[in-house]
Enzyme design. Structure first.
Site, PDB file in Angstrom:
ATOM      1  N   GLY A   9     117.575  48.033 -17.123  1.00  9.76           N
ATOM      2  CA  GLY A   9     118.753  47.184 -16.940  1.00  9.76           C
ATOM      3  C   GLY A   9     119.976  48.056 -16.767  1.00  9.76           C
ATOM      4  N   CYS A  10     121.079  47.602 -17.254  1.00 12.24           N
ATOM      5  CA  CYS A  10     122.330  48.359 -17.156  1.00 12.24           C
ATOM      6  C   CYS A  10     122.186  49.701 -17.876  1.00 12.24           C
ATOM      7  CB  CYS A  10     123.456  47.543 -17.783  1.00 12.24           C
ATOM      8  SG  CYS A  10     125.034  48.406 -17.818  1.00 12.24           S
ATOM      9  N   PHE A  11     122.588  50.770 -17.218  1.00 12.43           N
ATOM     10  CA  PHE A  11     122.403  52.091 -17.836  1.00 12.43           C
ATOM     11  C   PHE A  11     123.282  52.305 -19.055  1.00 12.43           C
ATOM     12  CE2 PHE A  11     124.613  53.865 -13.751  1.00 12.43           C
ATOM     13  CZ  PHE A  11     125.838  53.296 -14.080  1.00 12.43           C
TER      14      PHE A  11
END
Length: 174
Positions: A9-11
């Site tokens: 997902g979002c880093f």
């Protein structure tokens, strides 16, 4: 030292987790797995580059075992949702593990098998050979530590860190 390149997902979420992990010496947010030669945040967020948001996690395996790095990965995101993590939707948010050699590939496959019993639905985490890694812009490096008051950090990242602490407190700083 070893480095795993992981997308969940979002880093910002994985970066926040691994920045707090004992034995981790470096976490670099970046992009990989796509067809654009010079991806940036805006182009990757468009979903048109094929790249995923990932982190390169470098750790000292004499301090923290490889399996613990992967256990933290699987507790920090939902590996059963295809191209989605919570409100983040698109291939750039896919669950993916990029291997650098046959040994890493086998380690990643074993981790998926080991963690499948923790999930009701099948794990859809992709395993792929690591192509070129593109370092993300400076603003995305160590984002959580720089912006803990930001809404995304409080609503999305804080609960993930809390969950990871409950299961792996001995490996995480407060």
């Amino acid at each position: 030292m070893k480095t795993f390149v992981l997308g969940g997902g979002c880093f910002w979420c994985l970066d926040a987790l691994y920045q707090k992990t004992r034995g981790v010496t470096e976490v670099v947010s970046g992009y990989t797995g796509g067809h654009t030669r010079a991806p940036d945040y805006d182009s990757v967020c468009s979903g048109m580059t094929g790249h995923a948001e990932v982190v390169a996690v470098t750790f000292d395996e004499t301090v923290i075992p490889e399996d613990v790095i992967l256990d933290l990965y699987f507790v920090s995101h939902d590996p059963t949702t295809l191209n989605r993590q919570g409100y983040d939707v698109g291939t750039q948010y896919r669950s993916v593990m990029y291997y650098q050699d046959a040994q890493q590939k086998e380690l990643f496959e074993d981790a998926i098998r080991r963690h499948q019993s923790n999930w009701k639905n099948p794990i859809v985490t992709e395993i792929a050979r690591l192509p070129e890694f593109h370092v993300a812009e400076e603003t995305h490096q160590n984002f959580y530590a720089k912006h803990p008051e930001q809404g995304y950090c409080q609503v999305i990242i804080d609960p993930k860190l809390s969950k990871a602490r409950k299961q792996h407190a001995q490996w995480l700083a407060a």
